[in-house]
Write a protein that holds these residues in place. Structure first.
Motif, PDB file in Angstrom:
ATOM      1  N   TYR A   1      -2.675   6.851   2.388  1.00 40.67           N
ATOM      2  CA  TYR A   1      -3.489   6.234   3.035  1.00 40.67           C
ATOM      3  C   TYR A   1      -2.694   5.164   3.850  1.00 40.67           C
ATOM      4  CZ  TYR A   1      -7.084   8.048   0.116  1.00 40.67           C
ATOM      5  OH  TYR A   1      -8.021   8.944  -0.526  1.00 40.67           O
ATOM      6  N   TYR A   2      -3.307   4.833   4.882  1.00 40.07           N
ATOM      7  CA  TYR A   2      -2.769   3.912   6.003  1.00 40.07           C
ATOM      8  C   TYR A   2      -3.594   2.491   6.318  1.00 40.07           C
ATOM      9  CZ  TYR A   2      -0.459   8.575   6.445  1.00 40.07           C
ATOM     10  OH  TYR A   2       0.129   9.720   6.322  1.00 40.07           O
ATOM     11  N   ARG A   3      -2.570   1.544   6.577  1.00 41.42           N
ATOM     12  CA  ARG A   3      -3.204   0.161   6.782  1.00 41.42           C
ATOM     13  C   ARG A   3      -4.045   0.260   7.910  1.00 41.42           C
ATOM     14  NH1 ARG A   3      -4.434  -4.086   3.855  1.00 41.42           N
ATOM     15  NH2 ARG A   3      -4.795  -5.870   5.325  1.00 41.42           N
ATOM     16  N   ASP A   4      -5.243  -0.263   7.813  1.00 44.27           N
ATOM     17  CA  ASP A   4      -6.557  -0.237   8.957  1.00 44.27           C
ATOM     18  C   ASP A   4      -6.903  -1.743   9.099  1.00 44.27           C
ATOM     19  OD1 ASP A   4      -8.385   0.228  10.697  1.00 44.27           O
ATOM     20  OD2 ASP A   4      -9.680   1.008   9.169  1.00 44.27           O
ATOM     21  N   ASP A   5      -5.981  -2.578   9.850  1.00 41.93           N
ATOM     22  CA  ASP A   5      -6.208  -3.736  10.219  1.00 41.93           C
ATOM     23  C   ASP A   5      -7.387  -4.250  10.805  1.00 41.93           C
ATOM     24  OD1 ASP A   5      -4.023  -4.750   8.719  1.00 41.93           O
ATOM     25  OD2 ASP A   5      -2.772  -4.471  10.427  1.00 41.93           O
ATOM     26  N   ASP A   6      -7.784  -3.360  12.029  1.00 42.29           N
ATOM     27  CA  ASP A   6      -9.151  -3.457  12.751  1.00 42.29           C
ATOM     28  C   ASP A   6     -10.474  -3.053  11.952  1.00 42.29           C
ATOM     29  OD1 ASP A   6      -8.719  -0.766  13.067  1.00 42.29           O
ATOM     30  OD2 ASP A   6      -8.289  -1.095  15.284  1.00 42.29           O
ATOM     31  N   GLY A   7     -10.426  -2.392  10.998  1.00 40.90           N
ATOM     32  CA  GLY A   7     -11.529  -1.887  10.351  1.00 40.90           C
ATOM     33  C   GLY A   7     -12.244  -0.868  10.904  1.00 40.90           C
ATOM     34  N   ASP A   8     -11.679  -0.052  11.841  1.00 36.55           N
ATOM     35  CA  ASP A   8     -12.302   1.089  12.516  1.00 36.55           C
ATOM     36  C   ASP A   8     -12.237   2.372  11.825  1.00 36.55           C
ATOM     37  OD1 ASP A   8      -9.816   1.686  12.921  1.00 36.55           O
ATOM     38  OD2 ASP A   8      -9.684   1.723  15.291  1.00 36.55           O
ATOM     39  N   GLY A   9     -11.864   2.450  10.536  1.00 31.34           N
ATOM     40  CA  GLY A   9     -11.842   3.724  10.004  1.00 31.34           C
ATOM     41  C   GLY A   9     -10.452   4.553  10.206  1.00 31.34           C
ATOM     42  N   PHE A  10      -9.497   4.182  11.101  1.00 31.95           N
ATOM     43  CA  PHE A  10      -8.298   4.639  11.293  1.00 31.95           C
ATOM     44  C   PHE A  10      -7.083   4.018  11.150  1.00 31.95           C
ATOM     45  CE2 PHE A  10     -11.699   6.754  13.595  1.00 31.95           C
ATOM     46  CZ  PHE A  10     -11.567   8.138  13.734  1.00 31.95           C
ATOM     47  N   GLY A  11      -6.375   4.651  10.547  1.00 29.14           N
ATOM     48  CA  GLY A  11      -4.926   3.573   9.987  1.00 29.14           C
ATOM     49  C   GLY A  11      -3.985   3.591  11.105  1.00 29.14           C
ATOM     50  N   ALA A  12      -2.887   2.716  10.799  1.00 30.02           N
ATOM     51  CA  ALA A  12      -1.693   2.964  11.475  1.00 30.02           C
ATOM     52  C   ALA A  12      -0.622   3.862  10.730  1.00 30.02           C
ATOM     53  CB  ALA A  12      -1.192   1.641  11.923  1.00 30.02           C
ATOM     54  N   ALA A  13       0.060   4.508  11.525  1.00 29.10           N
ATOM     55  CA  ALA A  13       0.970   5.396  10.922  1.00 29.10           C
ATOM     56  C   ALA A  13       2.202   4.577  10.321  1.00 29.10           C
ATOM     57  CB  ALA A  13       1.392   6.650  11.839  1.00 29.10           C
ATOM     58  N   ALA A  14       2.488   3.579  10.826  1.00 31.11           N
ATOM     59  CA  ALA A  14       3.568   2.851  10.367  1.00 31.11           C
ATOM     60  C   ALA A  14       3.335   1.960   9.162  1.00 31.11           C
ATOM     61  CB  ALA A  14       4.103   1.824  11.633  1.00 31.11           C
ATOM     62  N   ALA A  15       2.225   2.050   8.621  1.00 29.84           N
ATOM     63  CA  ALA A  15       1.938   1.327   7.335  1.00 29.84           C
ATOM     64  C   ALA A  15       1.345   2.375   6.268  1.00 29.84           C
ATOM     65  CB  ALA A  15       1.020   0.012   7.554  1.00 29.84           C
ATOM     66  N   PRO A  16       2.124   3.271   5.521  1.00 30.87           N
ATOM     67  CA  PRO A  16       1.607   4.164   4.650  1.00 30.87           C
ATOM     68  C   PRO A  16       1.448   3.590   3.359  1.00 30.87           C
ATOM     69  CG  PRO A  16       3.722   4.751   5.196  1.00 30.87           C
ATOM     70  CD  PRO A  16       3.552   3.581   5.898  1.00 30.87           C
ATOM     71  N   LEU A  17       0.706   4.062   2.533  1.00 27.78           N
ATOM     72  CA  LEU A  17       0.428   3.637   1.126  1.00 27.78           C
ATOM     73  C   LEU A  17       0.381   4.779   0.324  1.00 27.78           C
ATOM     74  CD1 LEU A  17       0.485   1.504  -1.128  1.00 27.78           C
ATOM     75  CD2 LEU A  17      -1.762   1.295  -0.870  1.00 27.78           C
ATOM     76  N   ALA A  18       1.232   5.644  -0.255  1.00 32.25           N
ATOM     77  CA  ALA A  18       1.237   6.878  -0.902  1.00 32.25           C
ATOM     78  C   ALA A  18       0.707   6.869  -2.492  1.00 32.25           C
ATOM     79  CB  ALA A  18       2.402   7.524  -0.946  1.00 32.25           C
ATOM     80  N   GLY A  19       0.414   8.061  -2.845  1.00 30.06           N
ATOM     81  CA  GLY A  19       0.089   7.861  -4.306  1.00 30.06           C
ATOM     82  C   GLY A  19      -1.188   7.405  -4.680  1.00 30.06           C
ATOM     83  N   GLN A  20      -2.328   7.632  -3.756  1.00 32.94           N
ATOM     84  CA  GLN A  20      -3.546   6.829  -4.180  1.00 32.94           C
ATOM     85  C   GLN A  20      -4.629   8.012  -4.354  1.00 32.94           C
ATOM     86  OE1 GLN A  20      -3.480   3.440  -4.559  1.00 32.94           O
ATOM     87  NE2 GLN A  20      -1.298   3.624  -4.132  1.00 32.94           N
ATOM     88  N   CYS A  21      -5.406   7.680  -5.173  1.00 29.55           N
ATOM     89  CA  CYS A  21      -6.729   8.497  -5.610  1.00 29.55           C
ATOM     90  C   CYS A  21      -7.902   8.169  -4.362  1.00 29.55           C
ATOM     91  CB  CYS A  21      -7.224   8.477  -6.807  1.00 29.55           C
ATOM     92  SG  CYS A  21      -5.950   9.178  -8.133  1.00 29.55           S
ATOM     93  N   VAL A  22      -8.097   6.915  -4.193  1.00 26.84           N
ATOM     94  CA  VAL A  22      -9.068   6.594  -2.991  1.00 26.84           C
ATOM     95  C   VAL A  22      -8.550   5.518  -2.241  1.00 26.84           C
ATOM     96  CG1 VAL A  22     -10.880   7.053  -4.856  1.00 26.84           C
ATOM     97  CG2 VAL A  22     -10.006   4.772  -4.634  1.00 26.84           C
ATOM     98  N   PRO A  23      -9.108   5.435  -1.135  1.00 27.23           N
ATOM     99  CA  PRO A  23      -8.490   4.398  -0.192  1.00 27.23           C
ATOM    100  C   PRO A  23      -8.671   3.002  -0.790  1.00 27.23           C
ATOM    101  CG  PRO A  23     -10.447   5.346   0.708  1.00 27.23           C
ATOM    102  CD  PRO A  23     -10.096   6.022  -0.566  1.00 27.23           C
ATOM    103  N   PRO A  24      -7.431   2.171  -0.841  1.00 27.53           N
ATOM    104  CA  PRO A  24      -7.860   0.799  -1.259  1.00 27.53           C
ATOM    105  C   PRO A  24      -8.276   0.033  -0.112  1.00 27.53           C
ATOM    106  CG  PRO A  24      -5.496   1.578  -1.577  1.00 27.53           C
ATOM    107  CD  PRO A  24      -6.084   2.613  -0.725  1.00 27.53           C
ATOM    108  N   ALA A  25      -8.820  -1.101  -0.511  1.00 25.17           N
ATOM    109  CA  ALA A  25      -9.457  -1.785   0.687  1.00 25.17           C
ATOM    110  C   ALA A  25      -8.272  -2.251   1.754  1.00 25.17           C
ATOM    111  CB  ALA A  25      -9.914  -3.187   0.013  1.00 25.17           C
ATOM    112  N   GLY A  26      -9.027  -1.842   3.062  1.00 24.39           N
ATOM    113  CA  GLY A  26      -8.153  -2.298   4.277  1.00 24.39           C
ATOM    114  C   GLY A  26      -7.249  -0.981   4.549  1.00 24.39           C
ATOM    115  N   TYR A  27      -7.643   0.073   3.840  1.00 21.86           N
ATOM    116  CA  TYR A  27      -6.549   1.350   4.266  1.00 21.86           C
ATOM    117  C   TYR A  27      -7.604   2.560   4.945  1.00 21.86           C
ATOM    118  CZ  TYR A  27      -2.424  -0.355   2.442  1.00 21.86           C
ATOM    119  OH  TYR A  27      -1.262  -1.174   2.593  1.00 21.86           O
TER     120      TYR A  27
END
Length: 479
Positions: free
Chosen positions: A236-262
């Motif tokens: 999953y990818y960091r979504d700072d503006d909360g529009d449902g789309f993240g930035a490719a430069a901020a990935p978070l791997a190995g997740q079952c569900v998207p954490p808050a803000g991703y």
């Protein structure tokens, strides 16, 4: 008796040597001197595949050992060889044999089990008192020093791989979660050279974690294969503006569900603007709202040069621009017929100003706007109402009077009859379509002065001046 046995053995050896003393060519093998070619037949001819340099690799180059493992022959009962190049007694590779085996002081060595056998005491063949004699004494107790180790004993679950029943393949069965699989902490030493024999339940306190179970994404090794959530987690990818789309430069791997803000998609081209993302609608604002790499595509409007500033541009593609809003000096409509004259454009009033076709409509003109053939009074013509084509000087009227001649009934001379309006007022109404004639100014007669009275005899006649109003007598038609 002992001497007789020795004699018999000597005789047997002589017979054996006599029978095998010659080879096929009749030449006995030479046994003088050492085995020069190290092939164990003392014939000075190196057999194919023989280790001529006795370094253990059959390459004849006399490699020198570098570790004890290179010198180990894999046997237990003869002790562990060591790598000591240059030591007294070391071979050409530097390997030094142990001075004695590990079991030399005991009753024997078990090569199959890599262990020494305890000496058998004929006075007490069951030293540990478990009811089974030691193997060295002909019994079946694999360890006569351990009272809890003998054939037929019950295996218990122990992580130390203790062999309770003298069978290395069995282990104690412990199934706390009752899922049908033994705890993996239950082990035994296993067969020689193989892996330990153990249970397969990776979590014996959780019935949902067991071999052959379906792996789900929950941070647990559900199928006990040593992997957690394999092929189920995602990045999953960091979504700072909360529009449902993240930035490719901020990935978070190995997740079952998207954490808050991703977010699951890394397709946001501006993660600081919630109105900019791939699902956004492109707006004409100079921003790539939908993240497709294009700015204001298909939303910009064409504007046309308006040189005369009348709000209408010239239809000239060479001067046309596309923008979100009209630039200075441009208009959204390209309908100006004369972009150098601000008084001439669509919608302008036709005027008697010397400018032909103010409204860019060739069907109209400024001298005769109602197209009745008579120019406007304001333009030097005589049309008193240049907005109505039915009103102009000399316009025909449907109520125009007519004079006809008809013969009287019963014979006689014909007589003339006037038909039409029937009255002067109606005739005046019938001429309403025509422009009124110019009227001359009214002339008034000076007042008549009274004459002085004269006396004539007995009577005096006073004559007063009258003003007679002329009347028109209507002539009756002859009957």
């Amino acid at each position: 008796m002992e001497r007789a046995m020795r004699t018999l053995v000597f005789v047997v050896l002589l017979v054996c040597n006599a029978l095998s003393g010659c080879d096929d060519g009749g030449v006995p093998p030479s046994d003088s001197g050492p085995d020069a070619d190290a092939d164990a037949d003392a014939d000075a001819v190196a057999d194919s595949g023989a280790d001529a340099d006795a370094d253990g690799d059959h390459d004849g180059d006399g490699d020198v050992c570098s570790s004890h493992e290179e010198c180990d022959d894999g046997l237990f009962c003869d002790g562990r060889e060591r790598c000591v190049p240059g030591a007294d007694g070391a071979d050409a590779r530097g390997c030094l044999a142990p001075p004695s085996g590990p079991c030399d002081d005991l009753d024997g060595c078990d090569e199959d089990r890599d262990r020494c056998l305890a000496p058998c005491s004929l006075d007490d063949p069951d030293t540990d008192g478990d009811g089974h004699d030691a193997v060295a004494c002909g019994g079946d107790d694999c360890d006569d020093t351990d009272v809890d180790r003998f054939p037929g004993n019950v295996e218990i679950c122990d992580p130390g791989s203790h062999d309770e029943d003298c069978d290395p393949n069995t282990f104690g069965f412990l199934d706390v979660d009752d899922d049908g699989f033994a705890d993996r902490e239950c082990c035994n030493e296993g067969v020689e050279g193989g892996e330990p024999s153990c249970g397969t339940d990776c979590d014996d306190l959780d019935g949902a974690a067991r071999p052959y179970n379906i792996e789900v994404c929950n941070g647990i090794d559900d199928d006990c294969d040593g992997q957690v959530d394999e092929e189920l987690t995602r990045t999953y990818y960091r979504d700072d503006d909360g529009d449902g789309f993240g930035a490719a430069a901020a990935p978070l791997a190995g997740q079952c569900v998207p954490p808050a803000g991703y977010a699951a998609l890394a397709t946001d081209c501006d993660d600081a603007n919630g109105g900019v993302h791939p699902a956004s609608v492109e707006r004409c604002d100079g921003v790539d709202n939908d993240c497709d790499g294009a700015v204001d595509e298909e939303v910009m409007v064409a504007f046309y040069l308006d040189a005369d500033g009348d709000g209408q541009g010239a239809p000239d593609l060479a001067t046309t621009v596309r923008a979100c809003a009209a630039p200075e000096g441009y208009a959204p409509l390209a309908i100006d017929c004369d972009d150098a004259e601000p008084a001439r454009h669509h919608g302008a009033a036709e005027l008697c100003d010397g400018i032909p076709d103010n409204d860019c409509d060739p069907s109209t003109n400024d001298h005769d706007r109602d197209m009745d053939g008579v120019d406007d009074l304001a333009c030097g013509g005589s049309d008193c109402n240049d907005s109505d084509p039915t009103i102009f000087p000399g316009a025909p009227s449907a109520a125009t009077a007519r004079t006809t001649t008809a013969a009287p009934a019963g014979g006689g001379s014909p007589r003339r009859t006037r038909t039409g309006t029937g009255s002067r007022r109606r005739r005046r109404r019938a001429l309403a379509g025509s422009c009124p004639r110019p009227t001359a100014p009214l002339r008034t007669r000076p007042p008549t002065q009274a004459q002085p009275r004269r006396a004539t005899g007995a009577t005096t006649t006073a004559t007063a001046t009258r003003t007679r109003t002329p009347t028109t007598s209507a002539r009756r038609p002859a009957r």
